[in-house]
Scaffold this motif. Structure first.
Motif, mmCIF file in Angstrom:
data_model
loop_
_atom_site.group_PDB
_atom_site.id
_atom_site.type_symbol
_atom_site.label_atom_id
_atom_site.label_comp_id
_atom_site.label_asym_id
_atom_site.label_seq_id
_atom_site.Cartn_x
_atom_site.Cartn_y
_atom_site.Cartn_z
ATOM 1 N N ARG A 17 -32.435 -34.400 8.916
ATOM 2 C CA ARG A 17 -31.093 -33.828 8.762
ATOM 3 C C ARG A 17 -30.103 -34.502 9.712
ATOM 4 N NH1 ARG A 17 -29.096 -28.860 6.998
ATOM 5 N NH2 ARG A 17 -26.817 -29.048 6.964
ATOM 6 N N ARG A 42 -26.574 -35.193 -1.863
ATOM 7 C CA ARG A 42 -27.830 -34.853 -2.535
ATOM 8 C C ARG A 42 -28.980 -34.751 -1.532
ATOM 9 N NH1 ARG A 42 -25.610 -38.108 -6.783
ATOM 10 N NH2 ARG A 42 -26.577 -39.999 -5.916
ATOM 11 N N LEU A 43 -29.004 -35.681 -0.556
ATOM 12 C CA LEU A 43 -30.051 -35.609 0.463
ATOM 13 C C LEU A 43 -29.927 -34.336 1.301
ATOM 14 C CD1 LEU A 43 -30.164 -39.329 1.683
ATOM 15 C CD2 LEU A 43 -31.936 -38.107 0.412
ATOM 16 N N LYS A 101 -28.718 -31.513 0.350
ATOM 17 C CA LYS A 101 -29.165 -30.389 -0.468
ATOM 18 C C LYS A 101 -30.680 -30.329 -0.545
ATOM 19 C CE LYS A 101 -28.219 -28.242 -4.914
ATOM 20 N NZ LYS A 101 -27.485 -28.360 -6.202
ATOM 21 N N ASP A 102 -31.327 -31.493 -0.697
ATOM 22 C CA ASP A 102 -32.795 -31.518 -0.740
ATOM 23 C C ASP A 102 -33.392 -31.052 0.579
ATOM 24 O OD1 ASP A 102 -32.755 -32.424 -3.316
ATOM 25 O OD2 ASP A 102 -32.975 -34.553 -2.783
ATOM 26 N N LEU A 103 -32.782 -31.490 1.705
ATOM 27 C CA LEU A 103 -33.291 -31.066 3.004
ATOM 28 C C LEU A 103 -33.109 -29.566 3.221
ATOM 29 C CD1 LEU A 103 -32.080 -34.042 5.236
ATOM 30 C CD2 LEU A 103 -34.426 -33.488 4.594
ATOM 31 N N GLN A 104 -32.031 -29.005 2.696
ATOM 32 C CA GLN A 104 -31.835 -27.559 2.799
ATOM 33 C C GLN A 104 -32.925 -26.799 2.037
ATOM 34 O OE1 GLN A 104 -27.812 -27.031 1.404
ATOM 35 N NE2 GLN A 104 -26.924 -27.301 3.457
ATOM 36 N N GLN A 105 -33.279 -27.331 0.877
ATOM 37 C CA GLN A 105 -34.343 -26.697 0.105
ATOM 38 C C GLN A 105 -35.674 -26.781 0.853
ATOM 39 O OE1 GLN A 105 -34.411 -28.443 -3.792
ATOM 40 N NE2 GLN A 105 -32.547 -27.401 -4.456
ATOM 41 N N LEU A 106 -35.962 -27.952 1.467
ATOM 42 C CA LEU A 106 -37.190 -28.076 2.246
ATOM 43 C C LEU A 106 -37.187 -27.128 3.436
ATOM 44 C CD1 LEU A 106 -37.752 -31.959 2.282
ATOM 45 C CD2 LEU A 106 -39.171 -30.231 1.149
ATOM 46 N N ARG A 144 -33.594 -24.186 -10.481
ATOM 47 C CA ARG A 144 -33.971 -24.580 -9.127
ATOM 48 C C ARG A 144 -32.754 -24.930 -8.287
ATOM 49 N NH1 ARG A 144 -38.834 -25.849 -7.040
ATOM 50 N NH2 ARG A 144 -39.762 -25.798 -9.116
ATOM 51 N N ASP A 145 -31.619 -25.226 -8.941
ATOM 52 C CA ASP A 145 -30.417 -25.556 -8.179
ATOM 53 C C ASP A 145 -29.897 -24.375 -7.386
ATOM 54 O OD1 ASP A 145 -30.509 -28.116 -9.088
ATOM 55 O OD2 ASP A 145 -29.144 -27.754 -10.779
ATOM 56 N N THR A 175 -37.083 -20.467 -3.475
ATOM 57 C CA THR A 175 -38.341 -21.098 -3.072
ATOM 58 C C THR A 175 -39.541 -20.487 -3.781
ATOM 59 O OG1 THR A 175 -38.623 -19.554 -1.237
ATOM 60 C CG2 THR A 175 -37.378 -21.574 -0.801
#
Length: 459
Positions: free
Chosen positions: A264, A278-279, A281-286, A411-412, A416
């Motif tokens: 992050r 986009r990255l 957002k993906d890191l927030q999901q992780l 999933r957007d 989780t």
């Protein structure tokens, strides 16, 4: 063939009826079987005893009748004709009487006891007197022996053989008392036999959602001790397996947070671009997935929060105000009442997870609390939304960890797949039940039913 099929259906109906009529509990079944068996055995024993007693008394009476009839007939034969009528009542016995005359006619004697008695009379009158025997009305064993005396006068011996000696009037009460003692013994024996099963069921029910072993007392007969040891060992193995898996899940989720944080920071140093967003957002999901994994592990096997008395109305109102302060569309319909003994931290977490789901998938949430009209210790918290709902077939499956419904939940939105699983586990620690229901007017209803817990003793 149709007849065989009909009989088969009749037998099946009878078997099904017997199964429906059979007692549900093992205690009642064993008690009934033992009591019925002992009652039948007591009845057969009493019946055989009485039969043997009657046969013995009948044999003694037959031996007595042979000599008595021989003596009585010889005496009457030697008496003058004018004196015979006065002597006949004196010679009467309980099972037979003498009378002058030809008596009644009837069929041959065939009753079993009458035949035995007639054989004794035959020995007594043979060869001195001519006689005939006929069964007459008055009972299955009644018969008459018509004797011709030496002077040609007829003499009738009217036999009314008794089946046996009279029974004592106290016998039914004695048998009932014996049966009551046997029933008490059966009840105590079955209760002792069933007690270990009840203890096992209580130990299994006491195994809470945290899966901490609840030892079963290892005492009693050897079979019970062996079963208790096996049950306790099984609990320990289950707890060890679950602990290991949850520690792995917690460790992975925890260790993921460090590389996610580094990633992050690196993404934040990148030039602004669509790829950067986009990255992020993906890191927030992780990050959400790791945090929810730790939360799920804690909910499954963490230390239970101590229960205390709170006002659920105040707690839900505070949760609603927190959401409204952050601009979320959350409303609360309150119902004041008595305090409830529960775990406030776990209750707050459950309601928060449910409201978060509503905000993610519907943009708004409504909290409704209802108290039971019969029991103040029972409340129902309903969290309602006007979103797309969930297919009926998946209303229970969504409580499984990491389960997602792509057709209704994208999933957007950032889900989780652990929020509802955590909420249900926490609801179990509250002694409650969490279920989902599609609303007829549209949307989803999460229904949490809570009962009061036992307050810890004061220090």
């Amino acid at each position: 063939m149709p007849g065989h099929a009909a009989r088969g259906r009749d037998v099946s109906r009878v078997i099904a009826l017997l199964r429906r009529l059979a007692p549900a509990s093992l205690f009642t079944r064993l008690s009934f079987i033992l009591l019925a068996g002992l009652a039948a055995a007591q009845y057969l024993s009493a019946h055989l005893t009485i039969e043997e007693r009657n046969d013995a008394s009948m044999g003694a009476m037959i031996d007595y009748v042979e000599s008595d009839v021989r003596t009585a007939v010889a005496l009457i034969d030697r008496l003058p004709h004018a004196e015979r009528a006065a002597w006949l009542p004196r010679l009467a016995r309980g099972g037979y009487r003498f009378s002058s005359g030809t008596g009644s006619d009837g069929p041959p004697v065939r009753a079993p006891h009458s035949a035995r008695l007639l054989a004794s009379v035959t020995r007594a009158l043979t060869p001195g007197y001519a006689f005939t025997a006929r069964a007459v009305e008055g009972g299955p064993e009644r018969f008459q022996v018509h004797v011709q005396l030496s002077d040609g006068q007829p003499l009738t011996v009217d036999f009314r053989p008794r089946r046996g000696l009279p029974l004592s009037p106290r016998l039914p009460y004695m048998l009932a008392g014996q049966l009551a003692l046997v029933a008490l013994a059966c009840w105590l024996a079955v209760r002792l036999a069933i007690k270990p099963l009840r203890t096992l069921a209580q130990a299994a029910d006491a195994l809470g959602p945290d899966l901490r072993p609840v030892p079963m007392p290892e005492q009693g007969p050897s079979e019970v001790v062996r079963a208790a040891r096996a049950f306790n060992a099984m609990q320990r193995r289950i707890a060890a397996y679950v602990d290991e898996r949850l520690r792995i899940l917690a460790a992975i989720s925890h260790d993921l947070q460090t590389p996610i944080t580094r990633m992050r920071l690196r993404v934040d140093l990148m030039d602004e671009s669509p790829q950067q967003q986009r990255l992020i957002k993906d890191l927030q999901q992780l990050e959400d997935l790791a945090r929810q994994g730790i939360g799920y592990a804690r909910a499954m096997h963490g230390l239970l929060e101590p229960a205390r008395a709170i006002d659920p109305n105040d707690l839900l109102d505070a949760i609603t105000l927190d959401y409204r302060d952050s601009g979320a569309d959350v409303v609360f319909d309150s119902q004041p009442g008595e305090p409830l003994v529960t775990r406030p931290g776990a209750l707050r977490r459950v309601v928060t997870n449910l409201v978060d789901n509503c905000l993610k998938y519907a943009g708004q949430a409504r909290i409704v609390m209802e108290r039971s009209a019969e029991r103040e210790a029972l409340i129902t918290i309903r969290v309602l939304d006007q979103g797309p709902g969930i297919p009926e077939a998946a209303l229970e499956a969504v409580f499984e960890p990491f389960y997602r419904i792509e057709s209704s939940r994208n999933r957007d939105t950032g889900g989780t797949g652990l929020g509802l699983a955590i909420a249900r586990q926490l609801a179990l620690t509250l002694g409650g039940a969490l279920t989902l229901h599609n609303r007829p007017e549209g949307g989803l209803e999460a229904r949490l039913v809570l009962r009061a817990l036992e307050a810890p003793p004061a220090p």
